[in-house]
Scaffold this active site. Structure first.
Site, PDB file in Angstrom:
ATOM      1  N   TYR A   1       0.819  -1.205   0.000  1.00 20.27           N
ATOM      2  CA  TYR A   1       0.000   0.000   0.000  1.00 20.27           C
ATOM      3  C   TYR A   1       0.853   1.255   0.000  1.00 20.27           C
ATOM      4  O   TYR A   1       0.448   2.300  -0.487  1.00 20.27           O
ATOM      5  CB  TYR A   1      -1.006  -0.014   1.158  1.00 20.27           C
ATOM      6  CG  TYR A   1      -2.170  -0.901   0.803  1.00 20.27           C
ATOM      7  CD1 TYR A   1      -3.223  -0.407   0.049  1.00 20.27           C
ATOM      8  CD2 TYR A   1      -2.170  -2.244   1.130  1.00 20.27           C
ATOM      9  CE1 TYR A   1      -4.258  -1.233  -0.351  1.00 20.27           C
ATOM     10  CE2 TYR A   1      -3.202  -3.082   0.736  1.00 20.27           C
ATOM     11  CZ  TYR A   1      -4.241  -2.561  -0.007  1.00 20.27           C
ATOM     12  OH  TYR A   1      -5.265  -3.374  -0.414  1.00 20.27           O
TER      13      TYR A   1
ATOM     14  N   HIS B   1      -6.462  -3.386   5.993  1.00 20.63           N
ATOM     15  CA  HIS B   1      -5.755  -4.371   5.171  1.00 20.63           C
ATOM     16  C   HIS B   1      -4.698  -5.142   5.957  1.00 20.63           C
ATOM     17  O   HIS B   1      -3.965  -5.942   5.395  1.00 20.63           O
ATOM     18  CB  HIS B   1      -5.111  -3.691   3.964  1.00 20.63           C
ATOM     19  CG  HIS B   1      -6.108  -3.230   2.953  1.00 20.63           C
ATOM     20  ND1 HIS B   1      -6.905  -4.102   2.259  1.00 20.63           N
ATOM     21  CD2 HIS B   1      -6.447  -1.977   2.525  1.00 20.63           C
ATOM     22  CE1 HIS B   1      -7.690  -3.410   1.437  1.00 20.63           C
ATOM     23  NE2 HIS B   1      -7.439  -2.132   1.586  1.00 20.63           N
TER      24      HIS B   1
END
Lengths: 735, 735
Positions: free
Chosen positions: A261, A415
């Protein structure tokens, strides 16, 4: 008009509550002036006349754009969600506008500008007719108009505002008015004032929004938009780009969600920062927080092995340093620093950005100025203060390029995986002790629409899918993200020296009344041209529990030093919940007191042995992923779980050792058998001692738990040793 | 002495019953003169003074030999079997003697000759004291003395006689006498007269024996040894090297056991033939049987894909064109033919042989003279007459480098698999529809001593481990090798043209009263930049049976066009015998009438869909290898079996199609879904017709079964077509 714009800009800068310096070199009115400036364009126009990588990249992109602008312009009424036709069409549109804008500036051929202009005018005709997107999520606070979610709308703006800036000079005043009034302004306002919760959010979605609106502010000479983008809609500094820089990165530039990310988040940060630097250099945006943005770029590189990111949390495992976001990042980093180590990475990325910095990189690579980029052993402190645990990388080149990733890191938001204190091991370019990553086939419609698979929740996020202790077959924080986000492990120490690298992390909040503490050390044994990884995992509870320590390995089981009881003709799932339902139990064993070895062979012909020090109370369960997976969504990978039952305390001690080579093509096999012939683990005061014999050489590994690094003299087997650092390795006389 | 030798040689040549020409250029007495000649040495000595690959290879080997001759000479009393210490030591000894011999000739430094001499003298002291090897197989007819089996002894002789020849000139007459009388002669006699059954055997073990003894005959000037090596101990021609050349290869140079064994057998053939050519060129050994030896080398290359051999029968899958035997073969082939296509292969082999031919290859590669080697679509007739079935290779470059291997070939002796009419498919460098190869971890002691695993017999050889029809869960020939060797399929036709390649094979002896017939066609669809493979498998029996057609695929299941009933929480073995006991049954389904699709994704991001034409009577069983495998000896690969029960006849029709791309790194996925939207199979007289729509284009594929290739006009859907060849593909107007 130019004069007027400059005046308002200066006025706005005076008014801006958080502007630190007077905007003395305001450049509004000159186009382009976001990532690419007029000065850049001059140099780039020169470069494309010559040879070299930059000219090649230009010709490639031009050929691609030439193909694309042959097609009729299509700006469909928004209808489809992610992956659907109108969604993908609008994504392609902003990319082609951006690329055509660059080709216009470099080729000075009006047809490219005209194409962008015509498309912008079609958007300007469509946009005012749109309500929020029909496929938005119910009750969502962040719908788009062109797209189902405003994240995509903000991305559209980031690209489109740059395309507009690039062709601005080709437009008539009337065209400017239509495009700005009917398109750029409404999109910018919808993206900012229109949804404050997203725009002000300290989150990567907020970064895209503030980057798009802020850059529109520079192009349309709306300094208020820039201020709001930087400091929240109310200019309080509670939200906005500056707050994001402060909160989303640790002081070392580590992004809480992990490298997968981090590289995604990087693009709007780098893009907007370059635009700020070019328009208002006095803001010194790249120096903010001791240069955190540059550190973030560098950290993203450091969090890779053999070109791929360490796949912690919801990561797609094939993502690596060649992703376009990091190409932009490395290009900007070289532009800022002239550090030739970045050229080493740029060379591996094999992509050239058509920008001023991109030109610098291309020319430097043409001149072969790259020097080796140094991958280091680092503990990246987690959280915005860098004190919420750490992500630890250990590296060595002894016996081949190796890395240990150790994760006493924070949860990493939605996440994040429930994998506190997990680890991974890499050797000679390959993943050896592995992390499943995300359960997802990106964009493959047949696999749950290309979204995260249900098995991401039911398996991949769970603790048992990782290489860390599971208590009573439940996951850390009981798999509650919120609890996970509010608790984090502690990095107790980290040291790297000539003997190797050692780190220790612990957490007492993963399970109630259970303390988990792990010491990992990657030890160099240069005389053997080899390393070992020591793993000492201590679980300490108030009451009795079952402790499981899984190890997921890549390869084929070759041998065990103990007898296996295999489930030969029938297999059952190992459990019913928390990921256990996805594991087939293939075999089990209860090794006797002593060394319990498991040897496997990877696809590249190297052997690995995990030697566990057991005292007869550990059961070994051999597993394969794939149970309760009716649609074949999971990869069928192998592992084994060390289990103790009904204990208050247990210390799992093991040694991982790469060895030998299997070369059936050349018909030889070397060192297929573990070289560790004896091993003992001793706790002696603050010292963790491992005494081992490997390849007939005796070693003592000593780790000093004490928080001081002070010199420590100790006695082992009637011999005196001095340990000046946390980690020492002593060659002993064989006895 | 030289004169004397020449005389005897000429006399021997006169006497030799099968010598065709007078040996007018006998060169006995000149050393070296086996694979490497005096003339070769002159050129090689010149070459190592310069730059280039040859000099590099020389320096590399010299450095390696320098290391080795530093060690004390060790000639242990034979004790251990294959893989054990004395076995491996004696293997290393002959290799180092051979290498040191070459370095002596090139460097002219006596220390290398002295090393070989001293080792030979130690062997000469040891050999006369030896009885047959203690680890020989009980009742074996082919024990060695230095090794447990005479195959290794013959290999020892092949290398050692060359080493001796290379250092001959450095020896005193007394040393020659000792070495010849106490070592070379006794080994040669033991290997020939000492075990006639091996020496005369028409088998690759016989080739090693005759090559060793024959070369010894040249060096020791014993022309009778040469004659016996060439024509059987009784010189009848019933056995010996010439008979081996006649019987072991097909007219096209295909070796009955398949490429894995073909490359192994190649070395003694090529080595001895070179020695014959250098000593008695009048024998024209390389022209024997229309140049069968050269064809054998070429066929070995043709039987590879992306550098690896097609892994039929007991093959280790990582073996390929870079194996040392084929390096020798390609080197000799270029030396004989000057065909620059061989240089393309030599370049990929990345190894330089230090010989006259090796020098030619190295210099040609230095001058970049290589031209692309052409891989062709060929049916290699099997058996010494080429009429015992065939091994069929189909290739295309449409849509990427592809190959189909189709096996209506003979059993291939004891290493053969029960896999009549099986096939494999390769695309873009990868194995897609796969063959298990041999179940073996070569030389990995923990895996059954590195020998063939028990699972080679219980799984890998069985029919269900391949991609061909299994009747009633029993293997072809009831898994009886002898029956297999006595029966073979028929290649009914093979044609390759611009539309693709088609072949048809059948066998009625694999099962009693069951005829199996398969038509496979690799079809080019250049407009789609794609291919399809058509598979029409017809099973025809007198009584009712169960027919299973497995397909073993490499990759992850992505989608099926029908619902799966998965065995989610418990797995059982599919059967109890003939390999079925090693398959887990993961899911099953009975697709309805129409197209039944199975799509998988390989590790390199390409999708593959097998579309089966079903009428509701086929059950699909999804399997994974690994049941009843308590020691984790098998690879856990995936497959599915199409099954019909209680039928006298069934035709399995399917289309395999590669498509699309999965690129999670760049975040795009293309054509993840099969493009075949309709397909029909029609038999019309002698014609097999497949009408299909793929990517919205309609095609008719026509295959003419008739044995004539005559023009054939036919009508399909009221339209007339002309088929001039066996295979035609017609683009139809969509309807």
């Amino acid at each position: 008009m130019i004069f007027f714009k400059r005046t308002t800009h200066i006025k706005a800068a005076f008014l801006g509550l958080f502007s630190l310096l007077l905007s003395s070199v305001a450049s509004a009115g000159s186009h382009p002036n976001l990532v690419i400036t007029i000065d850049d364009v001059k140099l780039m126009r020169q470069a494309i006349k010559g040879e070299g990588q930059f000219a090649m990249a230009y010709n490639d992109l031009k050929a691609q754009v030439d193909e694309q602008i042959k097609q009729p312009i299509t700006v469909p009424v928004p209808k489809d969600g992610g992956g659907g036709y109108t969604h993908e069409r609008h994504k392609k549109n902003y990319q082609v506008m951006y690329n055509a804008g660059i080709i216009y500036q470099l080729s000075e051929d009006d047809k490219y500008a005209d194409y962008v202009r015509d498309m912008l005018l079609e958007y300007a005709a469509l946009y005012p007719t749109l309500d929020v997107h029909p496929k938005r999520k119910v009750k969502s606070q962040n719908p788009g108009k062109l797209f189902w979610q405003s994240l995509n709308e903000a991305m559209w703006l980031v690209y489109t505002i740059q395309a507009y800036d690039l062709i601005y000079d080709s437009l008539s005043a009337a065209q400017v008015k239509v495009i700005e009034d009917d398109l750029i302004r409404p999109v910018s306002l919808f993206t900012s004032e229109g949804q404050p919760s997203t725009f002000n959010k300290v989150h990567n979605h907020g970064t895209w929004a503030t980057a798009g609106v802020g850059m529109a502010g520079y192009v349309l000479d709306e300094p208020e938009w820039v201020e709001k983008s930087l400091y929240d809609l109310d200019k309080s500094g509670k939200g906005g780009f500056i707050k994001q820089l402060e909160m989303l990165f640790s002081p070392q530039g580590y992004y809480n969600e992990g490298p997968y990310y981090q590289r995604f988040a990087l693009l709007p940060f780098v893009t907007f920062a370059k635009a700020i630097e070019n328009n208002e250099p006095q803001r010194n945006i790249f120096e903010y927080r001791d240069g955190v943005l540059l550190k973030a770029i560098d950290t993203t590189i450091q969090l890779s092995y053999n070109g791929l990111f360490f796949p912690i949390n919801d990561a797609i495992k094939s993502k690596g340093i060649d992703t376009i976001e990091l190409v932009h990042g490395v290009t900007a980093a070289y532009g800022l620093t002239n550090d030739t180590g970045y050229l080493d990475i740029a060379k591996k990325q094999k992509q050239t950005i058509l920008s001023g910095d991109g030109l610098k990189v291309a020319q430097a690579l043409d001149n072969q100025m790259q020097t080796p980029y140094e991958f280091r052993s680092v503990a990246f402190g987690d959280g915005n203060d860098g004190k919420q645990g750490a992500l630890v990388v250990m590296r060595t080149q002894v016996g081949g390029d190796q890395a240990v990733l150790f994760k006493p890191a924070a949860q990493g938001l939605g996440h994040g995986h429930f994998d506190k204190l997990t680890w991974q091991f890499y050797d000679r370019g390959n993943e050896i002790v592995s992390d499943y990553g995300a359960a997802r086939f990106l964009n493959v419609e047949a696999k749950f629409g290309g979204r995260y698979l249900p098995e991401n929740e039911t398996y991949a996020k769970h603790t048992v899918a990782h290489n860390t202790v599971v208590v009573d077959e439940t996951s850390h924080f009981n798999a509650n993200v919120k609890v996970g986000n509010n608790n984090h492990p502690t990095l107790n120490y980290f040291t790297t020296n000539e003997f190797g690298t050692v780190a220790n992390g612990s957490i007492s909040s993963a399970y109630k009344n259970v303390e988990l503490e792990r010491t990992l050390a990657l030890i160099n044994l240069p005389e053997l041209d080899s390393t070992i990884t020591l793993d000492i995992f201590n679980a300490n509870a108030k009451t009795k529990h079952q402790f499981d320590l899984p190890l997921h390995y890549k390869g084929q089981l070759i041998d065990t030093s103990f007898d296996l009881k295999a489930n030969a003709s029938q297999l059952s799932a190992l459990g019913s919940n928390n990921g256990y339902q996805h594991l087939w139990l293939k075999a089990q064993a209860t090794p006797q007191n002593g060394l319990a070895k498991v040897t496997w062979l990877n696809d590249n012909g190297r052997f690995y042995t995990q030697t566990s020090l057991v005292s007869g109370d550990e059961e070994f369960l051999f597993t394969q992923i794939g149970a309760n997976d009716p649609l074949f969504n999971l990869r069928n990978e192998n592992g084994f779980i060390r289990r103790v039952e009904d204990q208050k305390q247990h210390t799992f001690v093991s040694i991982l050792e790469p060895h030998g080579e299997y070369n059936p093509s050349k018909e030889y096999t070397l060192e297929a058998v573990s070289r560790v012939s004896a091993a003992n683990y001793i706790e002696q005061g603050n010292l963790l001692l491992v005494h081992l014999i490997i390849k007939n050489k005796a070693y003592l590994v000593a780790i000093n738990k004490a928080h001081s690094k002070a010199s420590n003299t100790f006695t082992f087997k009637n011999k005196s040793f001095t340990l000046n650092d946390r980690l020492g390795v002593y060659a002993l006389k064989n006895n």
